[in-house]
Enzyme design. Sequence first.
Site, PDB file in Angstrom:
ATOM      1  N   HIS A 127       0.839  -1.198   0.000  1.00 61.52           N
ATOM      2  CA  HIS A 127       0.000   0.000   0.000  1.00 61.52           C
ATOM      3  C   HIS A 127       0.875   1.250   0.000  1.00 61.52           C
ATOM      4  CE1 HIS A 127      -3.772   2.203   0.693  1.00 61.52           C
ATOM      5  NE2 HIS A 127      -3.026   3.030   1.414  1.00 61.52           N
ATOM      6  N   SER A 128       0.608   2.164  -0.936  1.00 54.79           N
ATOM      7  CA  SER A 128       1.333   3.425  -1.059  1.00 54.79           C
ATOM      8  C   SER A 128       2.829   3.133  -1.239  1.00 54.79           C
ATOM      9  CB  SER A 128       1.040   4.306   0.159  1.00 54.79           C
ATOM     10  OG  SER A 128       1.391   5.645  -0.099  1.00 54.79           O
ATOM     11  N   MET A 129       3.707   3.599  -0.358  1.00 52.57           N
ATOM     12  CA  MET A 129       5.126   3.298  -0.517  1.00 52.57           C
ATOM     13  C   MET A 129       5.350   1.794  -0.615  1.00 52.57           C
ATOM     14  SD  MET A 129       8.406   4.074   1.997  1.00 52.57           S
ATOM     15  CE  MET A 129       8.165   2.617   3.017  1.00 52.57           C
ATOM     16  N   SER A 155      -1.541  -1.021  -4.256  1.00 52.34           N
ATOM     17  CA  SER A 155      -2.609  -0.184  -3.725  1.00 52.34           C
ATOM     18  C   SER A 155      -2.130   1.251  -3.494  1.00 52.34           C
ATOM     19  CB  SER A 155      -3.076  -0.817  -2.398  1.00 52.34           C
ATOM     20  OG  SER A 155      -4.043  -0.069  -1.747  1.00 52.34           O
TER      21      SER A 155
END
Length: 294
Positions: A127-129, A155
Amino acid sequence: MSGSTVPRDRIARLPEDQRARLVQLLRDRPARDGDMAPDPDRWFVRYSAAEASALRLYCFPYAGGGASTFRGWAEALPAGVDVRAVQLPGRESRVGEPALRRLDDLVDALEQAVRAEPEMPYAFFGHSMGALLAFELTRRLRRTGAPLPARLLLSAFRAPQLPSPHIRIHHLPDEVLKTVLRKEGTPAQVLDSEELMGALLPTLRADLEVCDTYRYREEPPLAVPMTLFGGHQDVRVSRSDLERWRSQAAGPFRLVMLPGSHFFLHSSPDLLLAELSRELRPALRTQEGDGRHD
């Protein structure tokens, strides 16, 4: 960018004397010799071991987040999925280790940790990073000839070939970072503690520096089924940003939009986990048909 919401909520609930002890631990705990060695037991946390696992799911957290982001996921996903929550240096159980500031350094260490585990089918979720880490780790594994994940589940991160629309913020003053954290829901008790912020901000800055200094390198698309997840109300990562991931996939590609903003994994966890279960079941059926289990 993000804060590690769950741990900070817990910190906020601690009595003042226990918060003071935590600050002392953050300050005084030295890094141990060999802390960057590829020991899977340090890099991957298992909150609930699958009794008869057929597929590992490595889960990569967002900037500032730790393995506890994925606490409870093992019980919500199909039987046979062995959830491995990635614990990066500088947080939670690894709080005494220096956080890494370059994506290549993280990928180097994660590649060694993944390859040190007994071989079995696996998938990546980030998720993200964490999505960026999962993607670049997959490309590294391909370059070294290692087995690739059965699924790549990414994500809330724009397609890596797109330039970042955001200014670099890892070097900004503490008060600016604290303003962003406040908007994202970090408890006031944590933000108002100079000692806690002095201990927690360096790790967050390191993660932001990982993202700020990332440079995309052209490579062929990945022959791995790829699913992207986004939030309908995410003002940082648009649907168009996510659709551009399609050029990175040589195999099946799917985009799933869920209710919520950038942190829909916290606001819509049931929907996300239901979609992840849908994505993982085909890989589970394949392995169960082959009779491959731990």
